[in-house]
Design a protein around this motif. Structure first.
Motif, PDB file in Angstrom:
ATOM      1  N   ASP A   1      41.070  49.946  28.344  1.00 34.15           N
ATOM      2  CA  ASP A   1      40.183  49.586  29.447  1.00 34.15           C
ATOM      3  C   ASP A   1      40.553  48.216  30.008  1.00 34.15           C
ATOM      4  O   ASP A   1      40.593  48.022  31.235  1.00 34.15           O
ATOM      5  CB  ASP A   1      38.738  49.594  28.963  1.00 34.15           C
ATOM      6  CG  ASP A   1      37.752  49.263  30.072  1.00 34.15           C
ATOM      7  OD1 ASP A   1      37.656  50.054  31.034  1.00 34.15           O
ATOM      8  OD2 ASP A   1      37.077  48.221  29.982  1.00 34.15           O
ATOM      9  N   GLN A   2      40.841  47.263  29.134  1.00 33.66           N
ATOM     10  CA  GLN A   2      41.244  45.931  29.587  1.00 33.66           C
ATOM     11  C   GLN A   2      42.559  45.995  30.367  1.00 33.66           C
ATOM     12  O   GLN A   2      42.710  45.334  31.399  1.00 33.66           O
ATOM     13  CB  GLN A   2      41.396  44.990  28.399  1.00 33.66           C
ATOM     14  CG  GLN A   2      40.100  44.636  27.703  1.00 33.66           C
ATOM     15  CD  GLN A   2      40.315  43.694  26.526  1.00 33.66           C
ATOM     16  OE1 GLN A   2      41.415  43.200  26.296  1.00 33.66           O
ATOM     17  NE2 GLN A   2      39.261  43.460  25.769  1.00 33.66           N
TER      18      GLN A   2
ATOM     19  N   LYS B   1      41.968  47.506  33.896  1.00 33.58           N
ATOM     20  CA  LYS B   1      41.301  46.581  34.813  1.00 33.58           C
ATOM     21  C   LYS B   1      42.197  45.416  35.212  1.00 33.58           C
ATOM     22  O   LYS B   1      42.089  44.888  36.326  1.00 33.58           O
ATOM     23  CB  LYS B   1      40.012  46.069  34.173  1.00 33.58           C
ATOM     24  CG  LYS B   1      38.929  47.133  34.070  1.00 33.58           C
ATOM     25  CD  LYS B   1      37.698  46.637  33.325  1.00 33.58           C
ATOM     26  CE  LYS B   1      36.618  47.714  33.285  1.00 33.58           C
ATOM     27  NZ  LYS B   1      35.441  47.294  32.488  1.00 33.58           N
TER      28      LYS B   1
ATOM     29  N   PRO C   1      42.767  46.398  39.164  1.00 32.61           N
ATOM     30  CA  PRO C   1      41.332  46.052  39.244  1.00 32.61           C
ATOM     31  C   PRO C   1      40.605  46.806  40.348  1.00 32.61           C
ATOM     32  O   PRO C   1      39.426  47.115  40.205  1.00 32.61           O
ATOM     33  CB  PRO C   1      41.364  44.542  39.524  1.00 32.61           C
ATOM     34  CG  PRO C   1      42.713  44.276  40.105  1.00 32.61           C
ATOM     35  CD  PRO C   1      43.628  45.234  39.417  1.00 32.61           C
TER      36      PRO C   1
ATOM     37  N   SER D   1      37.871  48.339  37.940  1.00 29.29           N
ATOM     38  CA  SER D   1      36.812  47.340  37.725  1.00 29.29           C
ATOM     39  C   SER D   1      35.456  47.811  38.218  1.00 29.29           C
ATOM     40  O   SER D   1      34.422  47.367  37.742  1.00 29.29           O
ATOM     41  CB  SER D   1      37.190  46.021  38.401  1.00 29.29           C
ATOM     42  OG  SER D   1      38.282  45.430  37.741  1.00 29.29           O
TER      43      SER D   1
END
Length: 323
Positions: free
Chosen positions: A309-310, A313, A317, A321
């Motif tokens: 997930d990081q 994003k 983004p 995001s």
């Protein structure tokens, strides 16, 4: 919790090894006097007959005490609700949520066999980072009735899922394992569905060892799959496994985004942005350098979806995001 470069190198060495030492079938053992008051049990028919290394094993019907010598396995045991059964673990796992604070800890690469024997756990979980270069180092423990289960470092997301399922089945926690894997798969599917729609793929360099001894990875590593799942391309995908890399190789590839999970220097993002000779790279000029949680991206277990997930994003983004 800080990890040293030596653990990164150990991971690379472990991944290149064939697996854990060969093990004959292990017998059941009664819980030691110091074992926790709780235990888990399951019908013998529900226990695996081999571990992920291919060794034949005889897992006790009831497990009252466990020693675990791998942070990734320790996290899975805690997630399955088995944290209270752990009577010892490796020093790299110190600080992990859910582990008892008042039990012995062991060197991950060279654990004290006499201290392990004194604990006499029902089950000992190891990976191929533990004594991976020695032949059958656990015989002393197996002679005492300790069931030794080896879960070699997984190279793919599918292998990670299989390992989680094995650990759950071994502990008599298959239902909990199924729930853990269902949550993991739902997150993988969510991110993969968005990533599959990306047509203009960004190029990514993921650094796991900082300059001057830089390390990364190519194909055959679960992190490479994760880059592909978010709809990006690993600049080192044409190579295989964990890699030592040269600065010139990265500069020539000129990635759109740089990710790092290095946590043994104060500010790895600032170090990359200020790295001599890298100032002309697109990712540096555009300040597209991001830190990814070290534990979630280093340990091959269900928590890789947190890192995924990081990564999503950071790289896209505009797509992820808002999720």
């Amino acid at each position: 919790m800080k990890k040293l470069l030596s653990l990164i190198l150990a991971l690379a060495l472990a991944a290149s090894a064939a697996g854990c030492a060969a093990q004959p079938a292990s017998g059941s053992a009664s819980a030691p006097a110091s074992a926790p008051s709780s235990s888990v049990s399951a019908p013998a028919a529900g226990k695996p007959a081999t571990d992920p290394s291919g060794a034949e094993v005889s897992i006790p019907d009831e497990i009252g005490s466990v020693v675990v010598l791998a942070p990734s396995i320790a996290e899975t045991l805690v997630a399955l609700g088995c944290g209270d059964l752990i009577v010892g673990y490796d020093a790299q796992s110190v600080g992990l949520a859910g582990l008892p604070a008042d039990v012995p800890t062991f060197d991950l690469m060279q654990p004290d066999m006499e201290q392990l024997a004194a604990l006499k756990p029902d089950v000992l979980f190891v990976s191929n980072m533990t004594l991976y270069d020695q032949s059958n180092p656990y015989q002393q423990l197996m002679d005492l009735g300790v069931c030794v289960l080896c879960v070699p470092t997984a190279g793919s997301i599918a292998a990670i899922q299989e390992d989680v399922a094995f650990i759950a089945a071994a502990m008599g926690k298959s239902a909990e394992g199924d729930a853990l894997l269902a949550d993991m798969q739902a997150e993988l599917d969510r991110i993969a569905a968005i990533g599959a729609a990306v047509t203009d793929k960004k190029s990514v360099y993921f650094e796991i060892g900082a300059a001057p001894s830089m390390y990364s990875f190519g194909g055959g590593v679960f992190l490479n799959e994760m880059i592909e799942l978010i709809g990006a391309e690993n600049i080192l995908a044409g190579q295989e496994g964990w890699l030592a890399v040269e600065a010139e190789t990265i500069v020539a590839a000129d990635p759109d985004v740089i990710l790092t999970n290095v946590n043994y220097i104060d500010d790895p993002v600032a170090e990359i942005l200020g790295r001599s000779g890298w100032e002309g790279m697109s990712a540096v000029q555009n300040e597209q350098v991001f830190y990814i949680d070290n534990m979630a991206s280093s340990l091959s277990n269900q928590n890789i979806v947190k890192a995924l997930d990081q990564m999503a994003k950071a790289v896209y983004p505009e797509l992820f995001s808002a999720e």
